[in-house]
Scaffold this motif. Sequence first.
Motif, short mmCIF file in Angstrom:
data_model
loop_
_atom_site.label_atom_id
_atom_site.label_comp_id
_atom_site.label_asym_id
_atom_site.label_seq_id
_atom_site.Cartn_x
_atom_site.Cartn_y
_atom_site.Cartn_z
N UNK A 34 0.82 -1.21 0.00
CA UNK A 34 0.00 0.00 0.00
C UNK A 34 0.86 1.26 0.00
N UNK A 35 1.91 1.26 0.79
CA UNK A 35 2.80 2.42 0.83
C UNK A 35 3.43 2.67 -0.54
N UNK A 36 3.82 1.60 -1.20
CA UNK A 36 4.39 1.72 -2.53
C UNK A 36 3.38 2.30 -3.52
N UNK A 37 2.15 1.84 -3.44
CA UNK A 37 1.10 2.32 -4.33
C UNK A 37 0.82 3.80 -4.07
N UNK A 38 0.77 4.19 -2.83
CA UNK A 38 0.51 5.59 -2.49
C UNK A 38 1.63 6.50 -2.97
N UNK A 39 2.85 6.01 -2.94
CA UNK A 39 3.97 6.80 -3.45
C UNK A 39 3.85 7.00 -4.96
N UNK A 40 3.45 5.96 -5.67
CA UNK A 40 3.31 6.04 -7.13
C UNK A 40 2.19 7.00 -7.52
N UNK A 41 1.04 6.88 -6.88
CA UNK A 41 -0.15 7.64 -7.28
C UNK A 41 -0.27 8.99 -6.61
N UNK A 42 0.50 9.19 -5.53
CA UNK A 42 0.40 10.40 -4.70
C UNK A 42 -0.97 10.53 -4.04
N UNK A 43 -1.62 9.39 -3.83
CA UNK A 43 -2.90 9.36 -3.13
C UNK A 43 -2.68 9.14 -1.64
N UNK A 44 -3.64 9.58 -0.82
CA UNK A 44 -3.57 9.30 0.62
C UNK A 44 -4.01 7.86 0.89
N UNK A 45 -4.20 7.53 2.14
CA UNK A 45 -4.74 6.23 2.49
C UNK A 45 -6.11 6.05 1.83
N UNK A 46 -6.44 4.84 1.43
CA UNK A 46 -7.73 4.62 0.76
C UNK A 46 -8.90 4.96 1.68
N UNK A 47 -9.99 5.40 1.07
CA UNK A 47 -11.18 5.73 1.85
C UNK A 47 -11.91 4.48 2.33
N UNK A 87 -11.73 7.78 -3.59
CA UNK A 87 -12.68 8.71 -4.19
C UNK A 87 -11.88 9.79 -4.91
N UNK A 88 -11.88 9.77 -6.23
CA UNK A 88 -11.09 10.72 -7.01
C UNK A 88 -11.78 12.07 -7.17
N UNK A 89 -12.97 12.20 -6.62
CA UNK A 89 -13.62 13.51 -6.60
C UNK A 89 -12.98 14.41 -5.57
N UNK A 90 -12.37 13.82 -4.57
CA UNK A 90 -11.76 14.60 -3.49
C UNK A 90 -10.26 14.36 -3.36
N UNK A 91 -9.71 13.49 -4.23
CA UNK A 91 -8.28 13.20 -4.20
C UNK A 91 -7.71 13.31 -5.61
N UNK A 92 -6.54 13.92 -5.71
CA UNK A 92 -5.89 14.09 -7.01
C UNK A 92 -4.87 12.98 -7.20
N UNK A 93 -4.98 12.27 -8.32
CA UNK A 93 -4.10 11.15 -8.60
C UNK A 93 -3.05 11.54 -9.63
N UNK A 94 -1.86 11.02 -9.46
CA UNK A 94 -0.81 11.18 -10.47
C UNK A 94 -1.02 10.10 -11.53
N UNK A 125 6.48 -3.12 -10.58
CA UNK A 125 5.65 -3.39 -9.39
C UNK A 125 4.53 -4.33 -9.82
N UNK A 126 4.74 -5.62 -9.65
CA UNK A 126 3.85 -6.63 -10.23
C UNK A 126 2.44 -6.59 -9.66
N UNK A 127 2.24 -6.00 -8.49
CA UNK A 127 0.91 -5.94 -7.89
C UNK A 127 -0.03 -5.00 -8.65
N UNK A 128 0.47 -4.34 -9.69
CA UNK A 128 -0.38 -3.49 -10.52
C UNK A 128 -0.97 -4.25 -11.71
N UNK A 129 -0.46 -5.43 -12.01
CA UNK A 129 -0.91 -6.19 -13.18
C UNK A 129 -2.37 -6.62 -13.01
N UNK A 130 -3.20 -6.23 -13.96
CA UNK A 130 -4.63 -6.59 -13.98
C UNK A 130 -5.36 -6.21 -12.69
#
Length: 213
Positions: A90-103, A128-135, A151-156
Amino acid sequence: MLRERISLCVEKLGMKRLENPIFYNSPIGIRFEISEPWGDVYCNGELSPKYLQETFKKVLTIYEGLPCKFDTLLWTIYPNEYNDYGRNFLENFMEITELPLPQEKYSEMVCLDYDSDERIEKISYYWDLRTNVININRLLEEISKADIGGFSELVSAIFLFDTNLNVLFHYYDDRGLDIVSEKRETIYPLYKNYNEWILDHDRENIDKVFRNN
């Protein structure tokens, strides 16, 4: 709830449940071939910068050609598949997307193989991408190399929803992209403008849906 929002959207897309491959489970969709015709994935034993650049450029062009504002992101992982439990997915994903913790987070035990009763944990994270900006550029770049050394956890595992127009964008890896919609006119411009990128294997069925638009 975001999970309920997605469930309703999935129903309107003609699917009983969210299940890969998305294109084959929804009546209105387009399957694009992303990786061809650029040839070698590797150059001198390393990922080819040209290959990655071209795949990213192509998928970004399609993404930006959609008349959508994606409001919900879903990321699904199966952590029991991996032995490296010390890795913080999750930390890796948040770094990639620049998103906070999931809602929202939802965990369930599922069978990956229809011929087996063996069950594995599946975790779904919702934003919720209405209130969070994604990279989005960085995310698409990372998906492009996820199955070839990234980062293989992104596949499909990444699903972007527009729950107003009811469109699902699923870039599964560097090979291809599925886009499905409740209404064919919503994604018809993609069919028209990027027709040469449609996967030839599925072209006949896609033409049947869109050629009379």
